[in-house]
Design a protein around this motif. Sequence first.
Motif, PDB file in Angstrom:
ATOM      1  N   ALA A  37      30.313  39.700  45.315  1.00 22.37           N
ATOM      2  CA  ALA A  37      31.857  39.498  45.209  1.00 22.37           C
ATOM      3  C   ALA A  37      32.269  40.808  45.049  1.00 22.37           C
ATOM      4  N   SER A  52      34.800  43.438  43.603  1.00 24.00           N
ATOM      5  CA  SER A  52      37.484  43.198  42.948  1.00 24.00           C
ATOM      6  C   SER A  52      37.082  44.803  41.678  1.00 24.00           C
ATOM      7  N   ALA A  53      38.376  44.270  41.402  1.00 23.09           N
ATOM      8  CA  ALA A  53      38.395  45.777  40.559  1.00 23.09           C
ATOM      9  C   ALA A  53      38.429  45.293  39.263  1.00 23.09           C
ATOM     10  N   VAL A 100      39.856  41.765  37.036  1.00 26.38           N
ATOM     11  CA  VAL A 100      40.569  40.815  38.443  1.00 26.38           C
ATOM     12  C   VAL A 100      39.407  39.752  39.523  1.00 26.38           C
ATOM     13  N   THR A 101      39.934  39.122  39.254  1.00 26.63           N
ATOM     14  CA  THR A 101      38.795  37.697  39.850  1.00 26.63           C
ATOM     15  C   THR A 101      38.752  37.690  41.006  1.00 26.63           C
ATOM     16  N   PRO A 102      37.526  37.993  41.814  1.00 23.32           N
ATOM     17  CA  PRO A 102      37.004  38.425  43.159  1.00 23.32           C
ATOM     18  C   PRO A 102      37.087  37.080  43.792  1.00 23.32           C
ATOM     19  N   MET A 103      37.118  37.213  45.487  1.00 25.33           N
ATOM     20  CA  MET A 103      38.772  35.749  46.260  1.00 25.33           C
ATOM     21  C   MET A 103      37.167  35.500  46.937  1.00 25.33           C
TER      22      MET A 103
END
Length: 182
Positions: free
Chosen positions: A151, A153-154, A157-160
């Motif tokens: 996973a 992400s920045a 931010v919760t990863p998709m």
Amino acid sequence: MPEEKPQKSSLRVADLPQNRETRFRLTPDDAQRQRIAEDLGILSLRKLIFDGHVRAQGRNDWQLVARLGATAEQSCVVTLEPVVTRIDQEVMRNFIAEMPADPEEEAEMPEDDSREQLGPEIDLIRVMTEALALALPDYPRRDDAALENAAFSAPGVTPMTDAEAKPFAGLAQLRDKLGKGE
């Protein structure tokens, strides 16, 4: 000790006998195998043998039948660790003197992909390298290699997740939400 004849890397068509086959055997040395490995984008070629014959097919056409043997080392697509592949396969090419070709006409892929236009020479190195490139696995993978979920992400931010990335995931959530409101 008898002197070893240099290997012919190409056969001049005008010199080929019509009434018997012409045998060949290519066994590239270390430097040649390394060049071929670099050209193909693989780690190394430990062994490479191309052994066969060329014989006349009718008055103007020629057929090449050979055995390709190789031990190739590629990077695993998952771990990037070396993966060794053993290749042992038959190669056949039909060199046709006059192939119909109209550059203005739209060409379809021929059913017989062993047919090639005959030129003044049959380039054995090219045929061997092409056959090797086609025989190598597109996605070499170690037997023990496993894909894990990753996973990205920045920060903050919760990863998709995979489920959220599916095209109808949002519609399913909307349906569920609307279904509860009724």
